[in-house]
Design a protein around this motif. Structure first.
Motif, short mmCIF file in Angstrom:
data_model
loop_
_atom_site.label_atom_id
_atom_site.label_comp_id
_atom_site.label_asym_id
_atom_site.label_seq_id
_atom_site.Cartn_x
_atom_site.Cartn_y
_atom_site.Cartn_z
N CYS A 20 1.17 -1.12 -0.77
CA CYS A 20 0.03 0.01 0.05
C CYS A 20 0.99 1.26 0.08
O CYS A 20 2.33 1.72 0.94
N ILE A 62 3.56 -1.21 3.98
CA ILE A 62 2.94 -0.02 3.83
C ILE A 62 4.23 1.26 3.23
O ILE A 62 4.89 1.50 4.10
N VAL A 313 -1.76 -0.70 -3.46
CA VAL A 313 -2.72 -0.53 -3.79
C VAL A 313 -2.20 1.55 -3.61
O VAL A 313 -1.89 1.39 -2.36
N LEU A 329 -8.93 0.12 -0.46
CA LEU A 329 -8.02 -1.00 0.82
C LEU A 329 -9.19 -1.95 1.17
O LEU A 329 -8.57 -3.07 0.82
N ALA A 332 -8.30 -4.65 -2.56
CA ALA A 332 -6.89 -4.48 -2.11
C ALA A 332 -6.82 -5.58 -0.90
O ALA A 332 -5.75 -6.99 -1.11
#
Length: 361
Positions: A20, A62, A313, A329, A332
């Protein structure tokens, strides 16, 4: 060490990896005084502040708004080695219009901050150079866009592309290939990048309220790598798919009209079909509706197929995009539940020789 073992376990399970990336606040958002509603809890967890309270999502990595293109690529580039080793690999980016997908995949206009695609070109030839004493590696590529439900070859002029018919087919190993598309050889990263720039010049792009230059089509690049081992004569066939999906969007928000509205409907229809495939795979349904759209046909070997797949994403941190951010989200999270069965595509010395002389398909 923790990361190394985590990667090892995930590879063994065959799970699709999901990264992400949160883009920085845009200037208009900052000027409007929009609140930031997205934050990183740690390198695996992202939190979204919603009207109903906090929602937490967990992914394989992330990247916050401060993360550089180098950092993002660092965790991606081991997949390039897998493609050279004979695996089918797919890296794709998903997110709403203006969420930073093209910046992640391509980079900025000046190429001061190149994205995954140009860095991949460089990495392929770096690996080739390091192994030139042991392997002979040939590289070729095709480049397509899916625009208004039609596949177009970006290696030819738009006029020529319009008269060409491209069909997506699968070979005996389950790899998807574009029948009728131009495939060009590349002997260096520079040659590959020049082909890419030529293809980009033929793409459909338009301004929307969300983005000055919004991609109105899905971009699909296929890089094929044939690697011959000098020692034992075995030949590996790897394929690396790089996919920059068009932005998911609501027409009212982007201000799309007439032709752009038609484009937006086509984009949303294909992303909805992709969502149906992801839903069927993640819930292990017996039937997966790949044939409902050309986009899902193109990604059939990447989702629930035989690929090592990584999804990016991309999300906005702004409160004005909270609905789209949550949708992305959730989408994903479903992708993360999908298992692929990645297998190496390799022929023995004898079979490779028979193929060369025309004895085998």
């Amino acid at each position: 060490m923790r990361k190394k073992y985590y990667n090892l376990v995930e590879n063994m399970k065959g799970k699709i990896r999901v990264f992400c990336r949160i883009r920085p606040m845009s200037r208009p958002e900052a000027v409007r005084g929009d609140a930031t509603i997205v934050s990183c809890l740690d390198e695996y967890s992202v939190i979204v502040e919603t009207a109903r309270g906090q929602r937490e999502f967990q992914f394989d990595r992330i990247f916050g708004s401060e993360s550089s293109q180098e950092e993002v690529f660092e965790d991606t580039n081991r997949l390039i080695q897998s493609a050279i080793d004979g695996f089918n690999v797919c890296i794709f980016a998903y997110g709403q219009t203006g969420s930073g997908k093209t910046y992640t995949m391509v980079g900025d206009k000046s190429m001061k901050n190149p994205g995954i695609i140009p860095r991949t070109f460089t990495k392929i030839f770096e690996i080739m150079h390091e192994n030139e004493a042991k392997f002979d590696i040939k590289v070729s590529a095709y480049m397509l866009e899916l625009y208004n439900d039609r596949l177009q070859d970006l290696f030819v002029s738009p006029a020529e592309a319009f008269s060409k018919k491209i069909e997506l087919k699968k070979d005996k190993k389950g790899l998807v290939f574009a029948h009728g598309a131009e495939t060009k050889d590349a002997a260096s990263a520079g040659e590959l990048f020049a082909l890419f720039e030529q293809g980009c010049a033929n793409r459909h792009i338009a301004a929307t309220k969300m983005n000055v230059e919004s991609s109105r089509s899905h971009l699909i690049i296929g890089i094929m790598m044939e690697s011959r081992n000098f020692t034992n004569g075995t030949v590996c066939y790897g394929k690396l798919s790089l996919v920059d999906l068009a932005g998911s969007e609501r027409a009212a928000k982007t201000g799309a009209k007439d032709e752009q509205l038609k484009e937006a409907n086509s984009i949303n229809k294909s992303l909805s079909a992709l969502g149906d495939v992801i839903s069927a795979l993640s819930s292990e349904q017996p039937h997966v509706p790949y044939r409902n759209n050309k986009l899902t046909q193109a990604m059939q070997d990447s989702l629930g197929g035989n690929a090592k797949t990584l999804m990016f994403v991309n999300i906005s941190p702004s409160e004005c995009n909270v609905e789209e951010t949550l949708t992305s989200l959730i989408y994903a999270t479903r992708v993360k539940a999908i298992t692929n069965n990645a297998q190496r595509n390799m022929d023995s010395k004898e079979i490779a020789h028979l193929k060369e002389v025309g004895g085998l398909e």
